[in-house]
Design an enzyme around this catalytic site. Structure first.
Site, PDB file in Angstrom:
ATOM      1  CG  ASN A   8      -1.850   1.105   1.314  1.00  0.00           C
ATOM      2  OD1 ASN A   8      -1.818   2.017   0.486  1.00  0.00           O
ATOM      3  ND2 ASN A   8      -2.727   1.071   2.301  1.00  0.00           N
ATOM      4  NE  ARG A  92      -6.329   1.228  -0.084  1.00  0.00           N
ATOM      5  CZ  ARG A  92      -6.394   2.308   0.689  1.00  0.00           C
ATOM      6  NH1 ARG A  92      -5.360   2.675   1.414  1.00  0.00           N
ATOM      7  NH2 ARG A  92      -7.504   2.999   0.730  1.00  0.00           N
ATOM      8  CG  HIS A 181     -13.008   3.210   2.997  1.00  0.00           C
ATOM      9  ND1 HIS A 181     -13.749   4.163   3.670  1.00  0.00           N
ATOM     10  CD2 HIS A 181     -11.712   3.471   3.262  1.00  0.00           C
ATOM     11  CE1 HIS A 181     -12.935   4.975   4.314  1.00  0.00           C
ATOM     12  NE2 HIS A 181     -11.685   4.574   4.078  1.00  0.00           N
ATOM     13  NE  ARG A 242      -9.860  12.143   3.987  1.00  0.00           N
ATOM     14  CZ  ARG A 242      -9.857  10.819   3.784  1.00  0.00           C
ATOM     15  NH1 ARG A 242     -10.985  10.164   3.606  1.00  0.00           N
ATOM     16  NH2 ARG A 242      -8.733  10.158   3.727  1.00  0.00           N
TER      17      ARG A 242
END
Ligand code: AMP
Length: 397
Positions: A8, A92, A181, A242
């Site tokens: 990742n 990923r 996600h 966020r």
């Protein structure tokens, strides 16, 4: 033992895990680690091998050097590519645009396609491509597989995927809801079907992925039909840092009236908003402590957070018509019982009833937290995106 390497890659970091794809979801990875502060003077590699932790502090120029050093460190501790049989590498990749609905065997052409998507994910996809380039050079003889965070949401119906803006502008600039996600929402929604031992088509699920980033999804018979994140991961729920959904007019206001630049607004909404912007902390353990001490900002942050979860829950209940299961996952979803309780409080008339004792059980695997009478079965299912990526990767081996 055949293992998959899962990578990742971020802009200044690379997370890596060696995963036995036959593991159960809750097994510890055999080897995991993090290369961090790439390009900074204080680079660092942390390696964990079966509970032991090893650290190497050294400046790391780029992703290539970082991954090479990580492999050397793994070799020194007898768990590197020269000792172990790595059969596939899973990468990923954050943004697959409308091009990718499923994991792809990486070829030069696929790398170019991921590169073409950089305008949609300017912070993430360049790092993902770097990681892919480097890993393909170091391990040229095994399949490399890209698993897209957006892939599971490729199936969104147009009414859920499209925004009501000028359609020519939208088409020219790829403006639509992509969702993120996806690997986690897919993993837990499949897992719940396995647990119930029912056909996938028969189960409608609402998934809450509540981590530092957070999103929800409505899954109808295995197919995602709505999700809270949008063209970017900024939309939807209130997150650690966020903002989640906003009136887009706020951006114009901050630009015109507060004189903020686009980069300053981007930074404000992505890094200094959400629970942290409201309360000063983004970790729910600290937030809980502050709430227990009656800190008003912490209360306010929490109430706004929960309100937004319930707003989405209500809309997904209507979108699905019949809800069979609700699943909580990720750091907050798996650990913060108070969030689960408050998100679903007072919904008995809709067939949703949490059992307080089950809800208070420690996080050591998938578990039912609703009462036996609850029509909607509510579960906590630990997510494991790396395991999901590893399983996809070895399919190409
Ligand atoms: P993730 O992004 O899935 O790794 O989730 C990270 C977040 O999970 C942290 O920022 C915390 O807010 C939350 N978290 C982790 N452990 C706990 C815990 N034991 N209780 C409450 N929240 C937790």
């Amino acid at each position: 033992m055949a293992l998959a390497l899962v990578l990742n890659s971020g802009s200044s970091s690379i997370k890596f895990q060696l995963v036995n794809p036959e593991n159960s979801a809750i097994d510890e990875p055999y080897v995991s680690g993090l290369v961090e502060q790439i390009g900074e003077p204080n680079g660092r590699i942390v390696l964990k091998v079966e509970g032991e932790k090893y650290t190497l502090e050294t400046p790391i120029t780029d992703h290539s050097e970082g991954l090479n050093l990580a492999f050397d460190l793994m070799d020194q501790h007898n768990c590197g590519p020269s000792q172990l049989e790595i059969t596939a590498v899973g990468h990923r990749v954050v943004h697959g645009g409308i091009l990718f609905s499923a994991p792809e065997l990486i070829t030069d052409e696929i790398v170019e396609m991921i590169r073409d998507l950089i305008p949609l994910a300017p912070l993430h996809n360049p790092a993902n491509v770097d990681g892919i380039d480097v890993a393909r050079k170091i391990l040229p003889d095994v399949p490399h597989v890209a698993v897209f965070d957006t892939g599971f949401f490729h199936s969104l119906p147009p009414a859920a995927a499209l925004y009501a803006i000028n359609k020519d502008v939208a088409a020219e600039h790829g403006i639509r809801r992509y969702g993120f996600h996806g690997t986690s929402h897919e993993f837990v929604s499949k897992r719940v079907v396995e647990i119930l031992e029912k056909p996938t088509e028969d189960i409608n699920t609402i998934t809450f992925h509540l981590g530092n980033g957070a999103s929800m999804a409505a899954v109808q018979g295995g197919r995602a039909v709505d999700t809270s994140m949008g063209m970017t991961p900024l939309a939807g729920l209130v997150m650690g840092t966020r903002s989640g959904d906003l009136d887009p007019g706020i951006v114009f206001h901050l630009s015109r009236t507060a004189g903020m630049s686009i980069d300053e607004i981007d930074n404000l909404l992505n890094k200094k908003s959400g629970v942290k912007g409201l309360s000063g902390v983004n970790d729910f353990r600290e937030l809980r402590e502050m709430i227990d001490n009656n800190d008003q900002d912490a209360w306010s942050a929490y109430n706004i957070y929960i309100h937004q979860l319930r707003r989405y829950l209500g809309s997904y209940m209507v979108a699905l018509g019949r809800v069979d299961t609700i699943v909580f996952t990720a750091g907050v979803g798996e650990n913060a019982q108070f969030v689960r309780e408050d998100a679903l409080a007072g919904l008995e008339m809709y067939g949703i009833e949490i059992d307080p004792e089950r809800n208070a059980l420690p996080n050591d695997g998938p578990r039912l937290i609703s009462t036996d009478a609850s029509k909607v079965k509510v579960f906590v299912i630990p997510t494991n995106e790396e395991l999901a990526i590893a399983r996809y990767a070895v399919k190409f081996a």
